[in-house]
Scaffold this motif. Structure first.
Motif, PDB file in Angstrom:
ATOM      1  N   SER A 204       0.843  -1.203   0.000  1.00 58.29           N
ATOM      2  CA  SER A 204       0.000   0.000   0.000  1.00 58.29           C
ATOM      3  C   SER A 204       0.875   1.247   0.000  1.00 58.29           C
ATOM      4  CB  SER A 204      -0.916  -0.014   1.218  1.00 58.29           C
ATOM      5  OG  SER A 204      -0.186  -0.283   2.410  1.00 58.29           O
TER       6      SER A 204
ATOM      7  N   HIS B  44       2.409   6.354  -3.258  1.00 59.81           N
ATOM      8  CA  HIS B  44       2.191   6.735  -4.655  1.00 59.81           C
ATOM      9  C   HIS B  44       2.609   5.588  -5.568  1.00 59.81           C
ATOM     10  CE1 HIS B  44       2.272  10.715  -2.769  1.00 59.81           C
ATOM     11  NE2 HIS B  44       3.503  10.467  -2.376  1.00 59.81           N
ATOM     12  N   LEU B  45       2.258   5.696  -6.825  1.00 59.95           N
ATOM     13  CA  LEU B  45       2.815   4.772  -7.801  1.00 59.95           C
ATOM     14  C   LEU B  45       4.332   4.921  -7.825  1.00 59.95           C
ATOM     15  CD1 LEU B  45       0.255   5.123 -10.728  1.00 59.95           C
ATOM     16  CD2 LEU B  45       0.482   3.230  -9.118  1.00 59.95           C
ATOM     17  N   PHE B  46       4.797   6.162  -7.840  1.00 60.38           N
ATOM     18  CA  PHE B  46       6.193   6.498  -7.584  1.00 60.38           C
ATOM     19  C   PHE B  46       6.250   7.963  -7.212  1.00 60.38           C
ATOM     20  CE2 PHE B  46       5.913   7.501 -12.148  1.00 60.38           C
ATOM     21  CZ  PHE B  46       6.627   8.677 -12.249  1.00 60.38           C
TER      22      PHE B  46
ATOM     23  N   SER C  41       9.073   5.789  -4.749  1.00 63.55           N
ATOM     24  CA  SER C  41       8.879   4.711  -3.792  1.00 63.55           C
ATOM     25  C   SER C  41       8.636   5.274  -2.400  1.00 63.55           C
ATOM     26  CB  SER C  41      10.112   3.798  -3.764  1.00 63.55           C
ATOM     27  OG  SER C  41      11.215   4.470  -3.168  1.00 63.55           O
TER      28      SER C  41
ATOM     29  N   GLN D  11       7.669  -5.476  -2.949  1.00 66.99           N
ATOM     30  CA  GLN D  11       6.263  -5.873  -2.931  1.00 66.99           C
ATOM     31  C   GLN D  11       6.170  -7.388  -3.005  1.00 66.99           C
ATOM     32  OE1 GLN D  11       3.391  -7.072  -3.369  1.00 66.99           O
ATOM     33  NE2 GLN D  11       1.984  -5.813  -4.519  1.00 66.99           N
TER      34      GLN D  11
ATOM     35  N   ASN E  70      -5.153   0.243  -8.602  1.00 74.14           N
ATOM     36  CA  ASN E  70      -3.981   1.099  -8.704  1.00 74.14           C
ATOM     37  C   ASN E  70      -3.987   2.116  -7.580  1.00 74.14           C
ATOM     38  OD1 ASN E  70      -2.942   0.075 -11.270  1.00 74.14           O
ATOM     39  ND2 ASN E  70      -4.806   0.943 -12.140  1.00 74.14           N
ATOM     40  N   VAL E  71      -2.789   2.443  -7.086  1.00 73.90           N
ATOM     41  CA  VAL E  71      -2.654   3.383  -5.977  1.00 73.90           C
ATOM     42  C   VAL E  71      -2.255   4.751  -6.501  1.00 73.90           C
ATOM     43  CG1 VAL E  71      -1.471   3.879  -3.815  1.00 73.90           C
ATOM     44  CG2 VAL E  71      -1.958   1.513  -4.448  1.00 73.90           C
ATOM     45  N   ARG E  72      -2.993   5.777  -6.066  1.00 72.12           N
ATOM     46  CA  ARG E  72      -2.635   7.156  -6.393  1.00 72.12           C
ATOM     47  C   ARG E  72      -2.834   8.014  -5.156  1.00 72.12           C
ATOM     48  NH1 ARG E  72      -4.904   5.295 -11.157  1.00 72.12           N
ATOM     49  NH2 ARG E  72      -3.633   5.626 -13.039  1.00 72.12           N
ATOM     50  N   ASN E  73      -1.734   8.667  -4.713  1.00 71.86           N
ATOM     51  CA  ASN E  73      -1.790   9.555  -3.548  1.00 71.86           C
ATOM     52  C   ASN E  73      -2.410   8.875  -2.335  1.00 71.86           C
ATOM     53  OD1 ASN E  73      -0.666  11.780  -4.934  1.00 71.86           O
ATOM     54  ND2 ASN E  73      -2.655  12.185  -5.879  1.00 71.86           N
TER      55      ASN E  73
ATOM     56  N   VAL F   4      -6.694   3.985  -3.497  1.00 68.77           N
ATOM     57  CA  VAL F   4      -6.727   2.953  -4.520  1.00 68.77           C
ATOM     58  C   VAL F   4      -7.926   3.169  -5.427  1.00 68.77           C
ATOM     59  CG1 VAL F   4      -6.812   0.471  -4.956  1.00 68.77           C
ATOM     60  CG2 VAL F   4      -5.663   1.332  -2.923  1.00 68.77           C
TER      61      VAL F   4
END
Length: 319
Positions: free
Chosen positions: A82, A85-87, A89, A110, A195-198, A201
């Motif tokens: 979790s 961000h996506l990046f 890291s 991961q 997908n994870v953003r900020n 998900v």
């Protein structure tokens, strides 16, 4: 050259969600949850509290326990499913929050619930080959943002938290041996396709699990990998002072201990207090047992975990 754990730390968010709280919102009960998982409560990250924030708190405690300065750390590995961000890291974010400016390597790993075992093994190899001298290995998760709170088969199981250890090069063994495995053909038994953003998900964010299949698979591979590791080191279950397992489910923990011939008095169990925190669960349990004095110098410590992927592994530690 060897690597040795010289400090541990952990952190749980302030908000606690008990089984009795869940009774009010989902078709479940305290007794049902405890009987099937051993979980009594779990911790929930506050709004705006990210994985790196949890990791920061655990890392500070581990660094303090190690008696070193943060700038001595030249490798950071964060095991997480979790990330913030996506990046970039989460490890790079953590490096910045710790104020480390020495240019040491930092990256995420991961492997879901097996992440801390994978990360600890990786850090150990970095130190053994001279690529790093002092490593910070963190397991940190904000899993509750990946839960369908109407699905009683999953929402009762998971929580948020972080644990960390500091590894340092040593002329005496600390990390004695490790075994890692994976089998992607079982990936559909436990998954979250989003997908994870900020820190949030999107897509299909929810954890989905075939509980019975996961249970059978976990008990088998955990006992197999531990027996493989012990046989290689010419040891038996009686040589292990403490088993520190992934804190997923008390029934899996008990079944694994039985197969290894270990009594529960030799198993560190903290799942009741925080639920399944994925990559954070082993360092959370390890820190608890170190700080309450159960784990002592010279003892043989065995950690093991299995997670979605599937990934699994074990690490033998001379404390």
């Amino acid at each position: 050259m060897h690597s040795k754990i010289i400090g541990t730390g952990s952190y749980l968010p302030a908000k606690v969600l008990t089984n009795y709280d869940l009774e009010k919102t989902v078709d479940t009960s305290h007794d049902w949850i405890v009987t099937r998982s051993g979980i009594v409560e779990r911790h929930i990250a506050a709004e705006g509290e990210l994985t790196s924030d949890l990791a920061l708190q655990a890392s500070r405690k581990a660094i303090e326990a190690a008696g070193i300065g943060a700038d001595e750390i030249d490798l950071i590995i964060v095991a997480t499913t979790s990330p913030d961000h996506l990046f970039p890291s989460t490890a790079c974010v953590l490096q910045d929050k710790l104020g480390i400016r020495n240019g040491g390597a930092a990256f995420d790993m991961q492997a879901v619930c097996g992440g801390f075992v994978y990360a600890l093994n990786t850090a150990d190899m970095y130190i053994r080959c001279g690529q790093a001298k002092t490593a910070l290995v963190v397991g940190a998760e904000v899993l509750t943002r990946m839960l369908d709170w109407n699905d009683r088969t999953t929402c009762v199981l998971f929580g948020d938290g972080a644990g960390a250890v500091v590894l340092r090069a040593s002329d005496k063994p600390g990390i004695v041996a490790s075994k890692l495995h994976s089998d992607g053909s079982h990936r559909h038994m436990l998954k979250a396709e989003g997908n994870v953003r900020n820190g949030e998900v999107d897509g299909d964010p929810f954890i989905k699990m075939d509980g019975q299949a996961v249970f059978k698979f976990a008990v088998k591979v955990l006992s197999d990998v531990v027996e493989e590791l012990l046989e290689e080191q010419k040891l038996s279950g009686s040589d292990i002072d403490w088993l520190v397992p992934h804190q997923a489910n008390i029934r899996i923990i008990e079944a694994t201990a039985r197969k290894l011939g270990l009594g529960m008095d030799n198993v560190v169990v903290t799942v009741a207090n925080h639920g399944n925190t994925s990559a954070a669960s082993i360092p959370l349990a390890l820190d608890t047992a170190v700080r309450d004095g159960r784990i002592k110098a010279g003892q043989n410590i065995l950690i093991e975990a299995v997670g979605g992927g599937f990934t699994w592994g074990a690490v033998l530690i001379k404390w």
